[in-house]
Design a protein around this motif. Sequence first.
Motif, PDB file in Angstrom:
ATOM      1  N   TYR A 280     -20.393   2.219 -40.343  1.00 35.15           N
ATOM      2  CA  TYR A 280     -20.012   3.063 -41.466  1.00 35.15           C
ATOM      3  C   TYR A 280     -18.513   3.150 -41.693  1.00 35.15           C
ATOM      4  O   TYR A 280     -18.066   3.337 -42.822  1.00 35.15           O
ATOM      5  CB  TYR A 280     -20.588   4.467 -41.315  1.00 35.15           C
ATOM      6  N   VAL A 281     -17.725   3.062 -40.637  1.00 29.41           N
ATOM      7  CA  VAL A 281     -16.285   3.228 -40.797  1.00 29.41           C
ATOM      8  C   VAL A 281     -15.493   1.964 -40.504  1.00 29.41           C
ATOM      9  O   VAL A 281     -14.290   1.920 -40.769  1.00 29.41           O
ATOM     10  CB  VAL A 281     -15.740   4.392 -39.942  1.00 29.41           C
TER      11      VAL A 281
ATOM     12  N   ARG B  80     -21.934   1.611 -32.218  1.00 27.86           N
ATOM     13  CA  ARG B  80     -22.289   0.573 -33.195  1.00 27.86           C
ATOM     14  C   ARG B  80     -22.618   1.181 -34.548  1.00 27.86           C
ATOM     15  O   ARG B  80     -22.222   0.655 -35.584  1.00 27.86           O
ATOM     16  CB  ARG B  80     -23.474  -0.253 -32.693  1.00 27.86           C
ATOM     17  N   LEU B  81     -23.345   2.278 -34.566  1.00 29.89           N
ATOM     18  CA  LEU B  81     -23.674   2.963 -35.811  1.00 29.89           C
ATOM     19  C   LEU B  81     -22.412   3.446 -36.508  1.00 29.89           C
ATOM     20  O   LEU B  81     -22.242   3.266 -37.723  1.00 29.89           O
ATOM     21  CB  LEU B  81     -24.610   4.145 -35.538  1.00 29.89           C
TER      22      LEU B  81
END
Length: 75
Positions: free
Chosen positions: A72-73, A67-68
């Motif tokens: 970001y991407v 999820r993190l």
Amino acid sequence: MSIPSRKHALLFALLMSCYMAFLMSGILTAVNTGIDAGFVGRWLRAWLLAWGCAFPLVLVGAPRVRRLLLRYVGP
């Protein structure tokens, strides 16, 4: 042999934690205690302990890291 897709995350966690714990425990056992006649026994004991910790940590941590990463991407 086909594995149901709902089992992929569990199988990934099992295999990845086994692989990482095996290699890291071997390296750290060699660095900390040396390679001698008792090395393999120490390594296997360290691996079992490390794998016992790594498997549940990967099960819990992998979805959070995914999820993190997606934050970001993107997908």
